[in-house]
Design an enzyme around this catalytic site. Structure first.
Site, short mmCIF file in Angstrom:
data_model
loop_
_atom_site.label_atom_id
_atom_site.label_comp_id
_atom_site.label_asym_id
_atom_site.label_seq_id
_atom_site.Cartn_x
_atom_site.Cartn_y
_atom_site.Cartn_z
N PHE A 78 -90.09 23.45 13.57
CA PHE A 78 -90.46 24.65 14.32
C PHE A 78 -89.68 24.63 15.63
O PHE A 78 -89.71 23.60 16.33
CB PHE A 78 -91.95 24.70 14.66
CG PHE A 78 -92.28 25.78 15.67
CD1 PHE A 78 -92.67 27.04 15.26
CD2 PHE A 78 -92.15 25.53 17.04
CE1 PHE A 78 -92.93 28.04 16.20
CE2 PHE A 78 -92.42 26.54 17.98
CZ PHE A 78 -92.81 27.79 17.56
N GLU A 79 -89.05 25.71 15.94
CA GLU A 79 -88.35 25.83 17.22
C GLU A 79 -88.20 27.30 17.52
O GLU A 79 -87.87 28.08 16.64
CB GLU A 79 -86.93 25.26 17.09
CG GLU A 79 -86.69 23.94 17.74
CD GLU A 79 -85.27 23.41 17.54
OE1 GLU A 79 -84.98 22.34 18.06
OE2 GLU A 79 -84.44 24.06 16.87
#
Ligand code: GDP
Ligand code: MN
Length: 387
Positions: A273-274
């Site tokens: 996740f980013e």
């Protein structure tokens, strides 16, 4: 650590508290979801799209960019398009961004990878995994399909969002001048990155960079002495050894003291996740950082992940105020998850930043407990728009 608490309280607040009706009145940011995947991961990809569409994108309609070192087949493309009304592009990652660079000795690299396989380093024996990590470390943001975008949100197969995201995180990031957003921080497997910190630390030193306060998040707390120069065994750092790295010949031994007497605590933002600003990756500073890390051969001779690379780059180049912790996002990938509190009345049992920077096995167990407890509260109507 105390630093964690400081970062959390002083520099970064949750963007939104409480229940909101999704606000779709503002124009979208110049942003896209980015998914690297293989045809055989279609089921996992669909799971991820269903989840992000249900909890966010059915209101916001951000486009998707799918990337692959091979060709996506027609089934993959048709099926993906079935699950979103947003625009979708499919692209190929060319050999210039994937696999061995021409300056590395392929034979040495292959041997290095085989050795990591024998040593049972997680994914260490898998050439393609090394290529993937290097791609996500130094190339994805240069892919032609991403050229038109300023922001990206990374998606992986087999992830799950638990809670409705009823605001636009890109717009909030822009509004509050953030560069990099994460939702989980965990400890890296030490054997995948034995020398990574030496190089990151050397980059910092060679470029005369002083910490803006984030670097400390990645440094093992020192007992005494407080300052390296107070250590009777302290030797002056020898960054020249790093410059003498012979690409593809294995990593040179570097005096551990070349790390300013600091050690990596293995903490990293979990990069599956980013949400981040692409101009940061495209900056000269990040490029230089990647170049130096890459030239060491560590993406092949060790199994450096893009997560510790992004994290240490942030530690060197960014300040706590540039980072956003999406503590309100319910997110799960494989065995690790983060469960938020986005109900106004809810008190976290512990400082969330601390909890997540030390998510070792024990903390993971505790987080599971936390999640169960939260589930119960949700039943009782405390949770907010989560399901
Ligand atoms: P993990 O999450 O660390 O266990 O690693 P994954 O297997 O999920 O890989 C991370 C991301 O890279 C996922 O989005 C995968 O789909 C993608 N990926 C990994 N290896 C390859 C590969 O060889 N080719 C392509 N196209 N994608 C890959
Ligand atoms: Mn994955």
């Amino acid at each position: 650590s105390v630093t964690g608490r400081k970062i959390s309280e002083e520099h970064d607040k949750v963007f939104v508290t409480g229940c909101l009706e999704p606000d779709t009145s503002k124009p979208r940011a110049n942003a896209a979801f980015v998914v690297l995947a293989r045809n055989k991961e279609l089921d996992g990809v669909i799971q991820s799209i269903k989840s992000i569409e249900r909890h966010f994108n059915r209101w916001y309609h951000y486009p998707y960019v799918f990337l692959n070192d091979g060709e996506f087949n027609q089934t993959f493309k048709d099926t993906v398009r079935n699950y979103t009304s947003a625009s979708v592009e499919f692209g190929k990652v060319g050999p210039d961004m994937w696999g061995y660079p021409d300056w590395i000795d392929h034979k040495v690299a292959k041997e290095g990878i085989a050795k990591q396989g024998d040593a049972a380093v997680m994914y260490g024996g898998l050439e393609s995994y090394h290529a993937m990590c290097r791609f996500y470390s130094g190339f994805f943001y240069k892919h032609p399909l991403l050229a038109k975008y300023e922001w990206y949100w990374r998606l992986e197969p087999e992830i799950k969002y638990f809670c409705d995201i009823t605001y636009d995180p890109f717009l909030k990031m822009i509004e509050s001048n953030k560069t990099y957003g994460f939702t989980i921080a965990v400890k890296e497997l030490r054997e995948t990155v034995p020398n990574i910190f030496r190089y990151a630390s050397a980059y910092k030193r060679l470029n005369n960079i002083t910490s803006q306060g984030l670097w400390e998040m990645f440094v093992e707390p020192k007992e005494t002495p407080a300052r390296p120069e107070d250590d009777p065994n302290f030797k002056p750092p020898l960054p020249e050894e790093i410059l003498r790295a012979e690409p593809g010949r294995g990593l040179p031994e570097i005096d551990p003291e070349a790390m300013d007497g600091e050690n990596y605590n293995m903490c990293h933002f979990w990069s599956n996740f980013e949400i981040a600003k692409l101009s940061w990756f495209r900056s000269k500073e990040y490029e230089d950082f990647f170049e130096m890390m890459d030239r060491s051969g560590g993406f092949w001779m060790e199994r450096w992940g893009d997560a510790p690379i992004h994290s240490l780059a942030a530690g060197v180049l960014l300040a706590p105020r540039d980072i956003h912790y999406f503590r309100d996002f319910g997110y799960r990938h494989t065995t690790i998850q983060h469960c938020p509190s986005n109900a106004p009345a809810r008190q976290l049992p512990r400082e969330p930043y601390l909890e997540l920077t030390t998510a070792d096995e024990k903390a993971r167990g505790e987080e599971d407990e936390y999640w169960e407890q939260w589930d119960e509260e949700k039943e009782n109507g405390v949770g907010c728009r989560c399901r």
